[in-house]
Design a protein around this motif. Structure first.
Motif: not given
Length: 405
Positions: A166-168, A353-355, A367-371, A377-380
């Motif tokens: 996967n590629w954010p 996607g962008d999170g 929270d509003a941190g980067p995915c 703060r990442y999630d698939f």
């Protein structure tokens, strides 16, 4: 977008599996629970299961309608391990184990390959065999190499092997694949400069390793700018410098550590040689001694042209030509490189996607941190499961329906 309806109908169940894996992350070579879940699902679907390759690896064998009699096979690989970091998300499926987190989406990679496995097992409308490779220890453990050393491709011969990450930042519904190097080699160095300690007010009585280290760090960058060709990619990053215990003492040694990344082994050979020479001769010029260690972890990930074009055509048929991007090479590393050294194949990206998908969770929990990858703060993005599963099914069945390569 042309998604497999059967896989789409199973998306909710596969999402449950993915989130369960996310809540129970396991580090490299510790993926016992994860492997148990994978093996149990494959067995439930009537798939032949083999375990123990690469310690905790799982291999599923799906024979087509001919029972695999034609002798042809293609390999599909997903990684299973998590990272040694603490998750900051608090949604329902957040990690239950502090210091362990699926921050790179391997839980999703496992779910996408399980989606394909279920469909292939239920239909088997192909001739040949699909080898499902659930690999441990991608995050620094070299699980791909371990599986190969345990006889992966001798026991399960394949014509080609394919991987996906996967590629954010890439929109959901997009893929990217390109021939040639797409991820860099990963290498580590440790240089110990042994000088002579002294009182900091009387530095002439010693050999100070700190200015030696400073000159060395600066000189390393001339390898990048003056020794290798400007068109060849390479990175030298000194990420740790350790010296001294007191402000009034010249230390007797200093340790430099860091990483080197390249897209070719030729550039890597050059960088290692020049780093060694610079380190040794800089130390000698100041009367110090040098201990130079260089460890090659993962080679570059290099996609073979024919298999890359094949993968691109499969993607185009699913999402359309405009949604299949050129794969911009990254200096990140990937141990699927070992499989591509052993077999032809291609490693692609699928847009995560962008999170914003995190905002759909009931009760929030992030929270509003980067995915982004390797971020707490990442999630698939679970929307990828039916798309990734569709890609795997189409790629495997089209490969086996085509000419033997």
């Amino acid at each position: 977008m042309k998604l497999n309806d059967t896989i789409l109908a199973q998306a909710a169940r596969l999402t449950q599996i993915r989130r369960d894996l996310h809540a129970h992350p396991e580090l490299c070579y510790e993926e016992v629970r994860t492997a148990d879940i994978v093996a149990a699902q494959l067995t439930e679907w009537g798939i032949e299961v083999h375990r123990g390759l690469g310690v905790t690896g799982v291999v599923g064998v799906v024979h087509g309608r001919d029972g695999g009699a034609c002798g042809r096979a293609v390999g599909l690989r997903a990684d299973m391990d998590a990272l040694p970091m603490t998750e900051l998300n608090t949604f329902a499926h957040a990690s239950q184990h502090p210091g362990k987190m699926h921050a790179c989406g391997h839980d999703g990679h496992t779910a996408m390959l399980l989606a394909a496995a279920q469909y292939l097992a239920q239909h088997r409308d192909f001739d040949g065999t699909v080898i499902l490779i659930f690999q441990p220890a991608e995050e620094g453990g070299g699980g791909a190499r371990a599986m190969i050393q345990d006889g992966l491709f001798e026991r399960f011969p394949v014509e080609a092997v394919f991987g996906m990450h996967n590629w954010p930042g890439y929109p959901v519904g997009t893929f990217a694949v390109s021939p040639g190097p797409v991820m860099a080699s990963s290498n580590e160095f440790k240089i110990t400069i042994r000088g002579k300690g002294s009182h900091a007010a009387l530095p002439h009585n010693g050999i100070d390793p700190v200015p030696i280290a400073c000159q060395m760090v600066q000189a390393f960058q001339t390898i990048i700018t003056r020794n290798k060709k400007p068109v060849d990619a390479g990175v030298i990053s000194v990420t740790m410098i350790h010296a001294g215990e007191a402000t009034n003492v010249v230390p007797d040694h200093c340790v430099l550590q860091g990483t080197v990344r390249t897209f070719t082994l030729e550039v890597l050979d050059l960088i290692e040689q020049r780093m060694r020479e610079i380190a040794q001769h800089t130390c000698a010029a100041f009367g110090a001694e040098c201990e130079f260690e260089f460890r090659r972890n993962y080679p570059p990930t290099v996609n073979t042209p024919a298999e890359t074009e094949f993968a691109r055509e499969v993607m185009r048929a699913i999402v359309g030509d405009e949604q299949v991007r050129v794969q911009e090479p990254t200096m990140g590393a990937e141990d699927f490189a070992f499989m591509l050294q052993a077999k032809p194949g291609a490693y692609c990206f699928i847009g995560n996607g962008d999170g914003s998908h995190r905002g759909r969770y009931e009760g929030g929990g992030h929270d509003a941190g980067p995915c982004t990858l390797h971020n707490p703060r990442y999630d698939f993005n679970d929307d990828l499961i039916p798309l990734g599963g569709t890609y795997w099914v189409e790629l495997a069945t089209r490969w086996l329906a085509g000419p033997k390569r």
